[in-house]
Design a protein around this motif. Structure first.
Motif, PDB file in Angstrom:
ATOM      1  N   UNK A 141       0.815  -1.222   0.000  1.00  0.00           N
ATOM      2  CA  UNK A 141       0.000   0.000   0.000  1.00  0.00           C
ATOM      3  C   UNK A 141       0.848   1.271   0.000  1.00  0.00           C
ATOM      4  N   UNK A 142       2.114   1.154  -0.348  1.00  0.00           N
ATOM      5  CA  UNK A 142       2.930   2.370  -0.506  1.00  0.00           C
ATOM      6  C   UNK A 142       4.003   2.161  -1.576  1.00  0.00           C
ATOM      7  N   UNK A 143       3.650   1.326  -2.552  1.00  0.00           N
ATOM      8  CA  UNK A 143       4.594   1.039  -3.631  1.00  0.00           C
ATOM      9  C   UNK A 143       4.588   2.166  -4.661  1.00  0.00           C
ATOM     10  N   UNK A 144       5.771   2.538  -5.091  1.00  0.00           N
ATOM     11  CA  UNK A 144       5.879   3.573  -6.121  1.00  0.00           C
ATOM     12  C   UNK A 144       5.912   2.910  -7.491  1.00  0.00           C
ATOM     13  N   UNK A 145       5.039   3.362  -8.384  1.00  0.00           N
ATOM     14  CA  UNK A 145       5.046   2.815  -9.746  1.00  0.00           C
ATOM     15  C   UNK A 145       6.014   3.625 -10.601  1.00  0.00           C
ATOM     16  N   UNK A 146       6.750   2.937 -11.442  1.00  0.00           N
ATOM     17  CA  UNK A 146       7.663   3.631 -12.358  1.00  0.00           C
ATOM     18  C   UNK A 146       7.575   2.953 -13.714  1.00  0.00           C
ATOM     19  N   UNK A 147       7.673   3.752 -14.768  1.00  0.00           N
ATOM     20  CA  UNK A 147       7.636   3.127 -16.089  1.00  0.00           C
ATOM     21  C   UNK A 147       9.021   2.627 -16.480  1.00  0.00           C
ATOM     22  N   UNK A 148      10.058   3.204 -15.884  1.00  0.00           N
ATOM     23  CA  UNK A 148      11.431   2.749 -16.114  1.00  0.00           C
ATOM     24  C   UNK A 148      12.290   3.296 -14.978  1.00  0.00           C
ATOM     25  N   UNK A 149      13.442   2.683 -14.761  1.00  0.00           N
ATOM     26  CA  UNK A 149      14.348   3.187 -13.719  1.00  0.00           C
ATOM     27  C   UNK A 149      15.771   3.230 -14.258  1.00  0.00           C
TER      28      UNK A 149
END
Ligand SMILES: Cc1ncc(C[n+]2csc(CCOP(=O)(O)OP(=O)(O)O)c2C)c(N)n1
Length: 634
Positions: A387-395
């Motif tokens: 419930x606190x995950x950060x979504x990223x399209x790329x890293x």
């Protein structure tokens, strides 16, 4: 213009798809979809489209899923109306959850023949519910020889539902008269002009009007272009450029394509192949080096996970279905190491690629509130177990020093935990000994090794060893995928698995799609699929391959333990009555795979020793093969 507006529109639509990168279309037979089918086969003959024919629409859906998994380009699926469309749902759900682009093209009755008891007509608009990024109930090609009034009172509940579900269509498509400025056609066409279907429609004229008044329907102003423009929209939505759902994530889209008679006529079709639109480049999230980090690679993570682990100097926990189980930082026996307080217990940050599903330990880690989780997700729903995950399209990783202590601790523990499944080297001294007793002993040991019965770990290992980068390996959702995940080491080979929903359905069809897509243009390689007997029986219809198409080089390797032994590991198995467990979960069967293979014209082998298995897996493959490996239940 031909004698069939449906054929003209079908040609337009397929040309549009081909112009936007589509190269494969999976087709199931049916009369309502005849315009699309004949346009597709004509384009196939012209070398502009590859058509794959499958009788069973569920198989067709999963075959398309396999092709699209491999190519990452949207694959079209064409079927007739009714239950045919419903049979696509399992593949659609899997495609949604694993981010695979599919174009579902379901033929339908025209609006006036829906909800009135016409043959093979049902509510198809919205049939795929939330699992499509975009859906359109396309206009009927040609003008409508049916009466139109403004009566809105008689809309059936089914139609109301259909209207509510027809989301995403631009106004000009939902009501084609809106853009053209043409007046809706009113009145009744001369009887001589109407077909039987249209006459039936006239009897239900008010219902048709209900559609029209609802803003969903209307006669087309220009029959030749009724479906033009839909192709590019469908492709863009399937690739995640537009449509509902997570931006940038591919998925299925639905084109419901109604037609009136004549349902087809001889038509010239042509197309100019073009590239698929590419998604806009996304800004990668910059990862600081500071926190104690692990990289987690779940299903479909791909090689990016290994690259980031390498760049950051972080341990790589890569599931067997990730496509990134290789490299120097790969962690062996990751379950054990994650349970270790000095390793898993000290993780501060997890960078996740793909969809991890195979271990409780990874799920537990990603559910921890004290761990910063960054999820680079390729498909379906965004991951957020804590419930606190950060979504990223790329890293990407900031420049700097590797935390050698952290990485070193993992690598030392990993090395100690690595499992060696390789056969002990032959006793050369014994074999060449002058002492007959010593020689006999060495020969017996050698024979024992060769005749050693295959267990799950050996089976997974043999398939893994036989697979090379030009091959493809597909795992079913049987117990074998978990065993493989536990025991196999690193190897850079292309791997696929339907882990979006981890169904045991469609595995063989998916693998055949992958084989077909990866073996075009003289490409080398064999596709192997490793699965249990129930998963194989669940998809036995996929063994039916059309005579006129190139046979895929595929080995379906079935670990046959007589039922679903994955359930023997359930906690309830310790207390529930054994007979009930057997009947409800294990589901024993006596299906004869040899006969099934013979019935469908597949090569068949049954192998029970390690050496026979190795031989079967490494012999030349020219067509479809079924390899049955008997396994103990326990
Ligand atoms: C479509 C679908 N139905 C049911 C399940 C639940 N399920 C998971 S594994 C399994 C049995 C698998 O049996 P088998 O393929 O023989 O493998 P084994 O467990 O023996 O290794 C079932 C029914 C599922 N995952 N998907």
């Amino acid at each position: 213009m031909t004698g069939s507006p449906a054929s003209t529109a079908a040609g337009d639509l397929l040309a549009d798809l081909i112009a936007h990168g589509v190269r494969d279309l999976v087709l199931s037979p049916g009369s309502r979809s005849q315009a699309l089918a004949l346009a597709a086969t004509a384009l196939d003959r012209a070398g502009l489209l590859r058509v794959h024919v499958r009788v069973d629409e569920r198989v067709a859906g999963f075959t398309a899923l396999g092709i699209a998994r491999e190519t990452r380009v949207p694959v079209a699926v064409v079927c007739t109306s009714g239950t045919a469309a419903g049979n696509l749902l399992p593949a659609v759900m899997e495609a949604f959850h694993s981010g695979v682009p599919l174009l579902l093209m379901t033929a339908d009755r025209p609006p006036e023949l829906r909800g009135v008891g016409a043959n093979q007509a049902t509510v198809q608009t919205g049939i795929f519910g939330p699992f499509v990024r975009w859906t359109v109930d396309a206009p009927v090609p040609g003008s409508a020889p049916v009466p139109v009034s403004e009566n809105t009172d008689e809309m059936s509940p089914a139609r109301r539902a259909a209207g509510e579900h027809a989301v995403g269509a631009p106004e000009c498509l939902r009501n084609p008269t809106a853009e053209s400025g043409a007046e809706p056609m009113a009145g009744t066409a001369p009887v001589s002009d109407v077909t039987d279907e249209a006459r039936a429609a006239q009897r239900g004229g008010d219902r048709h009007a209900a559609h029209h008044a609802d803003g969903l329907w209307g006669p087309t102003a220009d029959a030749a272009t009724a479906w033009s423009g839909l192709g590019v929209q469908a492709v863009e939505a399937a690739l995640g450029l537009t449509g509902e759902g997570v931006p940038g994530v591919a998925g299925p889209v639905h084109l419901n394509l109604p037609a009136r008679e004549p349902l087809s006529a001889a038509t010239e079709v042509t197309a100019v192949p073009g590239p698929a639109p590419s998604p806009p480049a996304s800004d990668p999230l910059l990862l600081a080096r500071g926190p104690r980090t692990v990289v987690i690679a779940g299903a479909d993570a791909g090689a990016d996970a290994e690259e980031i682990a390498h760049a950051g100097g972080w341990p790589l926990i890569a599931e067997i279905v990730s496509g990134s189980r290789f490299g120097r930082q790969l962690v062996h026996d990751y379950r054990g190491l994650l349970r270790d307080e000095r390793l898993g217990g000290r993780v501060e940050r997890a960078v996740v690629f793909g969809h991890p599903t195979l271990s409780r330990e990874v799920t537990a880690l990603l559910s921890r509130r004290d761990v910063e989780v960054i999820a680079v997700r390729g498909g379906g729903e965004p991951l957020d177990l804590n419930a606190r995950t950060t979504a990223a399209s790329a890293v990407t990783v900031e420049a700097g020093e590797t935390d050698r202590q952290w990485l070193g601790a993992w690598m030392i523990a990993s090395q100690a935990a690595a499992i060696d499944l390789s056969e002990a080297a032959p006793d050369q001294d014994g074999l060449s000994s002058k002492d007959p007793l010593a020689r006999a002993e060495a020969v017996r040991a050698e024979l024992d090794a060769v005749r050693r019965p295959v267990d799950r770990a050996l089976l997974a290992d043999a398939v893994w060893r036989a697979t090379w980068p030009h091959d493809r390996l597909v795992f079913g959702s049987s117990r074998l995928v978990r065993v493989a995940d536990q025991v196999l080491g690193g190897k850079k080979v292309p791997v696929h698995a339907n882990r979006g929903l981890a169904g045991i359905d469609g595995t063989i069809a998916t693998a055949i799609g992958i084989a077909v897509a990866s073996q075009g243009d003289g490409a080398l390689g064999v596709t192997r699929v490793l699965l249990g007997d129930l998963a194989a029986l669940h998809d036995v219809g996929a063994l039916l391959l059309p005579a006129g198409e190139r046979a895929p080089r595929i080995q379906v390797v079935v670990g046959n333990d007589g039922g679903g032994t994955i359930f023997d590991g359930l906690e309830v198995a310790a207390s529930a009555p054994q007979n009930d467990l057997d009947r409800a979960f294990y589901t024993p069967h006596a299906a004869r795979f040899a006969d099934l293979a013979a019935a469908y014209g597949w090569e068949y082998q049954r192998v029970s020793t390690r050496s026979a298995l190795d031989q079967a897996l490494t012999s030349p493959v020219t067509g479809p093969q079924l390899i049955e490996v008997p396994l103990e239940r326990r």
